[in-house]
Design a protein around this motif. Structure first.
Motif, PDB file in Angstrom:
ATOM      1  N   VAL A   1      -7.755  -8.575  13.462  1.00  0.00           N
ATOM      2  CA  VAL A   1      -7.512  -8.264  11.987  1.00  0.00           C
ATOM      3  C   VAL A   1      -6.362  -9.325  11.711  1.00  0.00           C
ATOM      4  N   ARG A   2      -6.739  -9.899  10.394  1.00  0.00           N
ATOM      5  CA  ARG A   2      -5.359 -10.848   9.927  1.00  0.00           C
ATOM      6  C   ARG A   2      -4.423 -10.023   8.791  1.00  0.00           C
ATOM      7  N   ALA A   3      -5.131  -9.109   8.176  1.00  0.00           N
ATOM      8  CA  ALA A   3      -4.467  -8.397   7.096  1.00  0.00           C
ATOM      9  C   ALA A   3      -4.990  -6.960   6.631  1.00  0.00           C
ATOM     10  N   VAL A   4      -4.170  -6.296   6.002  1.00  0.00           N
ATOM     11  CA  VAL A   4      -4.431  -4.983   5.589  1.00  0.00           C
ATOM     12  C   VAL A   4      -4.025  -4.137   4.430  1.00  0.00           C
ATOM     13  N   ILE A   5      -4.694  -3.380   3.843  1.00  0.00           N
ATOM     14  CA  ILE A   5      -4.150  -2.578   2.868  1.00  0.00           C
ATOM     15  C   ILE A   5      -4.218  -1.137   3.163  1.00  0.00           C
ATOM     16  N   GLY A   6      -3.376  -0.248   2.738  1.00  0.00           N
ATOM     17  CA  GLY A   6      -3.570   1.027   3.249  1.00  0.00           C
ATOM     18  C   GLY A   6      -3.113   1.890   2.038  1.00  0.00           C
ATOM     19  N   ALA A   7      -3.626   3.478   2.455  1.00  0.00           N
ATOM     20  CA  ALA A   7      -2.903   4.607   1.668  1.00  0.00           C
ATOM     21  C   ALA A   7      -3.002   5.592   2.581  1.00  0.00           C
ATOM     22  N   SER A   8      -2.126   6.401   2.452  1.00  0.00           N
ATOM     23  CA  SER A   8      -2.173   7.697   3.357  1.00  0.00           C
ATOM     24  C   SER A   8      -1.372   8.668   2.524  1.00  0.00           C
ATOM     25  N   SER A   9      -1.549  10.094   3.071  1.00  0.00           N
ATOM     26  CA  SER A   9      -1.029  11.332   2.595  1.00  0.00           C
ATOM     27  C   SER A   9      -0.610  12.407   3.701  1.00  0.00           C
TER      28      SER A   9
ATOM     29  N   SER B   1      -0.981  12.694   7.571  1.00  0.00           N
ATOM     30  CA  SER B   1      -2.250  13.370   8.275  1.00  0.00           C
ATOM     31  C   SER B   1      -3.368  12.932   7.641  1.00  0.00           C
ATOM     32  N   HIS B   2      -3.441  11.744   6.813  1.00  0.00           N
ATOM     33  CA  HIS B   2      -4.949  11.338   6.328  1.00  0.00           C
ATOM     34  C   HIS B   2      -4.435  10.000   5.886  1.00  0.00           C
ATOM     35  N   VAL B   3      -5.047   8.801   6.682  1.00  0.00           N
ATOM     36  CA  VAL B   3      -4.673   7.552   6.319  1.00  0.00           C
ATOM     37  C   VAL B   3      -6.212   6.589   5.946  1.00  0.00           C
ATOM     38  N   SER B   4      -6.435   6.054   5.044  1.00  0.00           N
ATOM     39  CA  SER B   4      -7.224   5.323   4.673  1.00  0.00           C
ATOM     40  C   SER B   4      -6.767   3.804   4.434  1.00  0.00           C
TER      41      SER B   4
END
Length: 365
Positions: free
Chosen positions: A194-202, A226-229
């Motif tokens: 993987v070279r890069a990421v974009i994330g969102a979590s709650s 407890s939730h990661v996308s």
């Protein structure tokens, strides 16, 4: 290989039984010592295994009868035990993640390089026939050029079944650091680093209730999301959408799907060694199952350690510390991206591990 490679096990929790079942009685390795913070637990395990000594952690790390330390402690202790093993000139193979913090994982690999010892890390489920057959299909061109993938892990939380689930909700835990290594290691096998990421979590619940064992009904705090996308950009250009959650009841989504120009693969649960790989080719009416064509047949926890030991002949270990470091950076970058609201480029990369040829159980065992 000559004399059997000597293994000392640190941490005798739930997962240790699966490892011991795989390792005990093998010609290539010999378990010589066990240690746990609970001395009665290590004594009980040693009593079941002829020739195995129950030691303190420090005694095991310093033992001349141990070549590799199998580190099965909780994530928060992974780095401390690994660094201790390295300081005593031992190889170390650990449960995932490599460390709870990225800086600690870097420190482990840097110390190992200076000491000329080796580091390996779970998961090794990705070396079974499920993920390896899917990888072989991708490499054979079954779906054409891979374009994107989806990976989904949804569960209501491990507190429902685990009698001591605290560490799943402490730093180093959570759905991403706990289960993500299975999915991300698989995705590196399938699509490369993987070279890069974009994330969102709650984190929408501040506590969980233990559902089994002597502490049933006890409330424990939730200290991690407890939730990661997120979205992963692979070096080869493919994109993966990833969801890991301790907040849902279930999902009908395939654990992993890989989509290419000429077909789609559904990939079995990477938390297991086997499972059916299915292919739907462009224009075909129905999915078809692919017979196992690669991987350790009948794999069980610890096959990655056996592979690690066999790699002393000079080839790269498949469940390597370098892969675990890259996976850990990918996960921590997703959490940073969520917190900071931005795309993050990774500083590490890794060579795709060697593919596993179809290996009958009687051969690897």
């Amino acid at each position: 290989m000559g004399d059997a490679h000597r293994i000392g096990v640190v941490g005798l929790g739930v997962i240790s039984r699966a490892y011991l079942d795989t390792l005990v009685g093998r010609a290539a390795v010999r378990v010589t010592a066990v240690a746990d913070l609970d001395a009665s637990r290590s004594a009980a395990v040693a009593a079941e295994l002829p020739g195995v000594r129950a030691l303190s952690v420090e005694e095991l790390l310093n033992s001349p009868d141990v070549d590799t330390v199998l580190n099965l402690t909780i994530p928060a202790a992974h780095a401390e035990v690994a660094l201790g093993a390295v300081a005593h000139g031992k190889n170390v193979y650990g449960e995932k993640p490599l460390a709870a913090e990225l800086a600690d994982a870097h420190a482990v690999l840097e110390a190992a390089a200076k000491a000329s010892v080796r580091v390996g890390c779970a998961p090794d489920t990705v070396l079974g026939t499920g993920i390896q057959t899917a990888r072989a299909a991708v490499e054979a061109g079954a779906i054409g050029r891979p374009l994107f993938a989806a990976a989904v892990m949804v569960t209501p939380g491990h507190e429902r079944w685990h009698p001591q689930p605290d560490f799943y909700y402490a730093p180093g835990g959570g759905p991403l650091l706990d289960m993500g290594p299975y999915y991300l290691s698989s995705l590196v096998h399938l699509l490369g680093p993987v070279r890069a990421v974009i994330g969102a979590s709650s984190r929408l619940r501040s506590e969980r209730v233990i559902g089994s064992g002597p502490r049933a009904g006890e409330r424990i705090p939730v200290e991690v999301d407890s939730h990661v996308s997120g979205v992963l950009e692979h070096e080869g250009g493919a994109l993966t959408t990833l969801t890991t959650s301790f907040d849902g009841v279930a999902s009908t989504a395939a654990p992993i799907e890989v989509h290419g120009e000429r077909g789609t693969l559904t990939v079995p649960d990477p938390n297991h060694f086997d499972g059916e790989v299915r292919l739907l080719e462009l224009g075909a009416a129905d999915w078809r199952g692919l017979p196992p064509s690669a991987g350790y047949v009948g794999g069980t926890r610890g096959v990655g350690l056996l592979d690690f030991v066999a790699a002393e002949d000079g080839r790269a270990a498949r469940a390597s510390g370098e892969l675990a470091l890259h996976v850990l950076e990918t996960m921590t970058a997703l959490l940073r991206s969520s917190a900071e609201g931005r795309r993050i480029e990774l500083s590490t990369s890794v060579e795709r591990p060697l593919a596993v040829p179809l290996t009958p159980a009687e051969k690897w065992r």
